[in-house]
Structure formats: C-alpha cells, structure tokens
Write a protein that holds these residues in place. Structure first.
Motif, PDB file in Angstrom:
ATOM      1  N   PHE A  87      81.228   7.702  10.485  1.00 24.08           N
ATOM      2  CA  PHE A  87      82.040   7.056  11.519  1.00 24.08           C
ATOM      3  C   PHE A  87      82.728   8.069  12.428  1.00 24.08           C
ATOM      4  N   GLU A  88      83.321   9.095  11.856  1.00 24.60           N
ATOM      5  CA  GLU A  88      84.078  10.030  12.689  1.00 24.60           C
ATOM      6  C   GLU A  88      83.175  10.894  13.558  1.00 24.60           C
ATOM      7  N   GLU A  89      82.061  11.373  13.010  1.00 21.20           N
ATOM      8  CA  GLU A  89      81.172  12.210  13.822  1.00 21.20           C
ATOM      9  C   GLU A  89      80.385  11.383  14.833  1.00 21.20           C
ATOM     10  N   THR A  90      80.032  10.152  14.471  1.00 27.64           N
ATOM     11  CA  THR A  90      79.387   9.269  15.441  1.00 27.64           C
ATOM     12  C   THR A  90      80.363   8.917  16.553  1.00 27.64           C
ATOM     13  N   GLY A  91      81.612   8.696  16.192  1.00 28.45           N
ATOM     14  CA  GLY A  91      82.636   8.429  17.200  1.00 28.45           C
ATOM     15  C   GLY A  91      82.757   9.567  18.186  1.00 28.45           C
ATOM     16  N   ARG A  92      82.760  10.792  17.677  1.00 24.29           N
ATOM     17  CA  ARG A  92      82.824  11.955  18.570  1.00 24.29           C
ATOM     18  C   ARG A  92      81.620  11.989  19.512  1.00 24.29           C
ATOM     19  N   PHE A  93      80.431  11.815  18.911  1.00 21.02           N
ATOM     20  CA  PHE A  93      79.202  11.917  19.708  1.00 21.02           C
ATOM     21  C   PHE A  93      79.161  10.850  20.794  1.00 21.02           C
ATOM     22  N   VAL A  94      79.472   9.613  20.440  1.00 23.85           N
ATOM     23  CA  VAL A  94      79.463   8.516  21.411  1.00 23.85           C
ATOM     24  C   VAL A  94      80.479   8.763  22.525  1.00 23.85           C
ATOM     25  N   THR A  95      81.658   9.231  22.165  1.00 29.00           N
ATOM     26  CA  THR A  95      82.688   9.483  23.177  1.00 29.00           C
ATOM     27  C   THR A  95      82.263  10.593  24.130  1.00 29.00           C
ATOM     28  N   PHE A  96      81.709  11.663  23.593  1.00 29.04           N
ATOM     29  CA  PHE A  96      81.246  12.756  24.456  1.00 29.04           C
ATOM     30  C   PHE A  96      80.128  12.289  25.386  1.00 29.04           C
ATOM     31  N   LYS A  97      79.224  11.464  24.866  1.00 25.49           N
ATOM     32  CA  LYS A  97      78.065  11.039  25.640  1.00 25.49           C
ATOM     33  C   LYS A  97      78.387   9.951  26.666  1.00 25.49           C
ATOM     34  N   LEU A  98      79.290   9.032  26.309  1.00 25.32           N
ATOM     35  CA  LEU A  98      79.526   7.875  27.165  1.00 25.32           C
ATOM     36  C   LEU A  98      80.839   7.932  27.942  1.00 25.32           C
ATOM     37  N   PHE A  99      81.901   8.329  27.300  1.00 24.33           N
ATOM     38  CA  PHE A  99      83.223   8.222  27.920  1.00 24.33           C
ATOM     39  C   PHE A  99      83.749   9.543  28.483  1.00 24.33           C
ATOM     40  N   LEU A 100      83.174  10.646  28.037  1.00 23.98           N
ATOM     41  CA  LEU A 100      83.530  11.957  28.600  1.00 23.98           C
ATOM     42  C   LEU A 100      82.268  12.608  29.170  1.00 23.98           C
ATOM     43  N   LYS A 101      81.447  11.782  29.800  1.00 21.98           N
ATOM     44  CA  LYS A 101      80.135  12.233  30.260  1.00 21.98           C
ATOM     45  C   LYS A 101      80.235  13.409  31.229  1.00 21.98           C
ATOM     46  N   LYS A 102      81.159  13.321  32.182  1.00 22.65           N
ATOM     47  CA  LYS A 102      81.315  14.392  33.166  1.00 22.65           C
ATOM     48  C   LYS A 102      81.765  15.682  32.487  1.00 22.65           C
ATOM     49  N   THR A 103      82.725  15.564  31.588  1.00 20.94           N
ATOM     50  CA  THR A 103      83.226  16.737  30.870  1.00 20.94           C
ATOM     51  C   THR A 103      82.128  17.349  30.017  1.00 20.94           C
ATOM     52  N   THR A 104      81.337  16.511  29.375  1.00 16.17           N
ATOM     53  CA  THR A 104      80.244  16.998  28.537  1.00 16.17           C
ATOM     54  C   THR A 104      79.197  17.719  29.374  1.00 16.17           C
ATOM     55  N   GLN A 105      78.880  17.159  30.548  1.00 19.37           N
ATOM     56  CA  GLN A 105      77.898  17.785  31.419  1.00 19.37           C
ATOM     57  C   GLN A 105      78.383  19.134  31.938  1.00 19.37           C
ATOM     58  N   GLU A 106      79.686  19.262  32.148  1.00 22.55           N
ATOM     59  CA  GLU A 106      80.241  20.549  32.582  1.00 22.55           C
ATOM     60  C   GLU A 106      80.084  21.600  31.484  1.00 22.55           C
ATOM     61  N   GLY A 107      80.139  21.147  30.238  1.00 27.85           N
ATOM     62  CA  GLY A 107      79.837  22.027  29.112  1.00 27.85           C
ATOM     63  C   GLY A 107      80.895  23.035  28.734  1.00 27.85           C
ATOM     64  N   LYS A 108      82.143  22.830  29.142  1.00 31.17           N
ATOM     65  CA  LYS A 108      83.203  23.780  28.808  1.00 31.17           C
ATOM     66  C   LYS A 108      83.669  23.552  27.362  1.00 31.17           C
ATOM     67  N   PRO A 109      83.441  24.498  26.464  1.00 31.10           N
ATOM     68  CA  PRO A 109      83.769  24.282  25.055  1.00 31.10           C
ATOM     69  C   PRO A 109      85.255  24.184  24.759  1.00 31.10           C
ATOM     70  N   GLU A 110      86.102  24.683  25.682  1.00 32.43           N
ATOM     71  CA  GLU A 110      87.539  24.563  25.448  1.00 32.43           C
ATOM     72  C   GLU A 110      87.974  23.100  25.412  1.00 32.43           C
ATOM     73  N   ASN A 111      87.203  22.225  26.083  1.00 32.48           N
ATOM     74  CA  ASN A 111      87.517  20.798  26.034  1.00 32.48           C
ATOM     75  C   ASN A 111      87.120  20.180  24.690  1.00 32.48           C
ATOM     76  N   ALA A 112      86.143  20.773  24.025  1.00 30.14           N
ATOM     77  CA  ALA A 112      85.781  20.323  22.677  1.00 30.14           C
ATOM     78  C   ALA A 112      86.927  20.611  21.714  1.00 30.14           C
ATOM     79  N   VAL A 113      87.543  21.779  21.868  1.00 35.66           N
ATOM     80  CA  VAL A 113      88.692  22.124  21.034  1.00 35.66           C
ATOM     81  C   VAL A 113      89.844  21.165  21.311  1.00 35.66           C
ATOM     82  N   MET A 114      90.068  20.871  22.590  1.00 30.63           N
ATOM     83  CA  MET A 114      91.134  19.935  22.956  1.00 30.63           C
ATOM     84  C   MET A 114      90.883  18.566  22.318  1.00 30.63           C
TER      85      MET A 114
END
Length: 266
Positions: A87-114
């Motif tokens: 549940f927790e890792e799927t939640g992360r993946f779905v959020t990165f792919k769907l709800f933080l799509k622009k941030t994910t496409q930019e690819g800045k890893p500091e946002n992953a830490v945030m």
C-alpha cells in the motif's frame, strides 16, 4: 486500571510526543533551506499519500484480513509486512505518476526527499506524537482522580480495551519511550529512502523494477515490527533490525540520489 502513573512516565510521554512531532518539522525546514528549489507541495503530497493509502485503503483491507490471520504468527507477519509495503509503495508510485506528474518529469531527486519527509513525518506526528500527548493527558487525569472523564459512558468491553491501551503507554519501562522515539527517527529515514527509490522508478527509464523491489524491501523492514506485535521478539530486537535497515537503505538511497543528480546535471 492504573491508579497512580509515575511522574517520570508522564514526562517521558510528553517529551516523546514533542520529539516525534517536531522531528519531521525540523528535518523539513533544514532540507528546504539546503535545497531551495525543492517543493513543499511534495511534502504535502507525501503526507496525504500516507493518510489515504496507509490509514484508509490499508485499514479497509485489515478489517477483512486481520480476523483471518490473527491466529497464526506466520500468516500475521507475512500479511502485515506485505500489506504495509504494497500500500505505501504503491501510494508513492501512483502519486508520483498521476498527481506529481510535472515534478516527476522534471526528475529533481530533492523533491523525492521532500516527499519522503512528508510521508514519514505525518506518520510520526499522527501515530506517535498525537498518541503520546493524548496518553499523557489521560495519565494526568487518572492521577487527579478524574478517570470518569475518560471512561464515562463506555461499555465494559470498550472500557477494558481502553484500559489496556492506557496501561501499555503509561506503565512502560522508561527505556521504552526512548526506543519508540528512536524508532520514529529511523522510520522517517526509511520513508525518505523508499521515496527516492520509487521516484527513480517513476521518473527514469529502465528503473521501474525499483517499485516492486521497494514493496519487498518495505515488507522486510516491517517483519520484526509484526513479530513484536505478536510478542515473539522484544522491542530492542526491532530497533536493532531497523538500525541495520536504515544503514543499508540509506547507503543505497544516497547512491541512487547522486546518480539522478548526475543525470540531471549532464
């Protein structure tokens, strides 16, 4: 029902609650000051992901599955660990792919830490911080002879459950409060590491395998926590295992983070 709760335990409850509440806030502020381009919205997304996927979706499955697996230590451990990871890792993946799509496409890893700070931080605040402060308040009421304010209106079954929870939190050995606080420190670090891994899976070609690997890794981290809940191992064993996991995952996460930074700067 406890009639007199040691003052030291009340102090430790309050101290632990404050620590587990302020810890993620301090980490968030420090990371933002060090990485000014990182986005606070990612921390908020991480927090909301934990609430929705761990406290809503996962709990819904628990209502069905826990009665089935409670009687077996092995089944309980395997189910509990895998459910948390899935549940927790799927939640992360779905959020990165769907709800933080622009941030994910930019690819800045500091946002992953945030994101990881928000995810682990809200867990620390809601699961430990709020509970510790709440039980400290109950302990003060019990010592003041005002337990009716806690138990008044409860049926016998509910009252017994409440008494058991209060005794667990207020009559523990002093070291227990220290270990619980240490556990939260490690848990936040683990959430940051897995957020880096899943962010890589969502943003980098050829890294999708890191998502299922994170599910399995998360499950392995939680194995001893499940065994502790079944009274199979003492808390100190859980903390030692967590420390090992933090060291290994932290090392791997730093490598993945630096690799993404290098790609970004290329």
């Amino acid at each position: 029902m406890p009639e007199n709760i040691p003052q030291l335990n009340i102090i430790l409850l309050i101290a632990s609650g404050i620590f587990c509440t302020l810890l993620p806030v301090a980490v968030l502020i420090k990371w933002k000051l060090k990485n000014k381009s990182s986005r606070l919205i990612c921390a908020l997304a991480g927090a909301l992901t934990f609430v929705v996927w761990a406290l809503v979706f996962e709990q819904m499955l628990h209502l069905v599955m826990l009665p089935v697996v409670q009687g077996s230590v092995v089944a309980y451990t395997v189910y509990g660990a895998l459910a948390a990871g899935l549940f927790e890792e799927t939640g992360r993946f779905v959020t990165f792919k769907l709800f933080l799509k622009k941030t994910t496409q930019e690819g800045k890893p500091e946002n992953a830490v945030m994101f990881g700070i928000g995810h682990g931080g809200i867990e620390s605040i809601m699961i430990i911080g709020v509970n510790m402060i709440s039980f400290a308040a109950m302990a003060i009421l019990i010592n003041a002879g005002q337990s009716d304010l806690i138990f008044g209106g409860l049926d016998d079954a509910t009252k017994q459950i409440a008494i058991g929870q209060i005794e667990t939190f207020t009559l523990a050995e002093p070291m227990w409060y220290v270990l619980v606080s240490f556990e939260r420190l490690g848990a936040v670090a683990v959430h940051i590491a897995f957020s880096v891994f899943v962010f890589a899976a969502a943003s980098r070609k050829g890294k999708l395998w890191m998502y299922p690997a994170s599910v399995v890794g998360h499950a392995l981290v939680d194995v001893f926590a499940a065994l502790y809940q079944k009274n199979v191992v003492p808390l100190i064993v859980c903390e030692i295992w967590l420390a090992v996991c933090v060291a290994v995952l932290g090392y791997l996460a730093v490598r993945v983070y630096k690799s993404m930074k290098k790609e970004q700067m290329a």
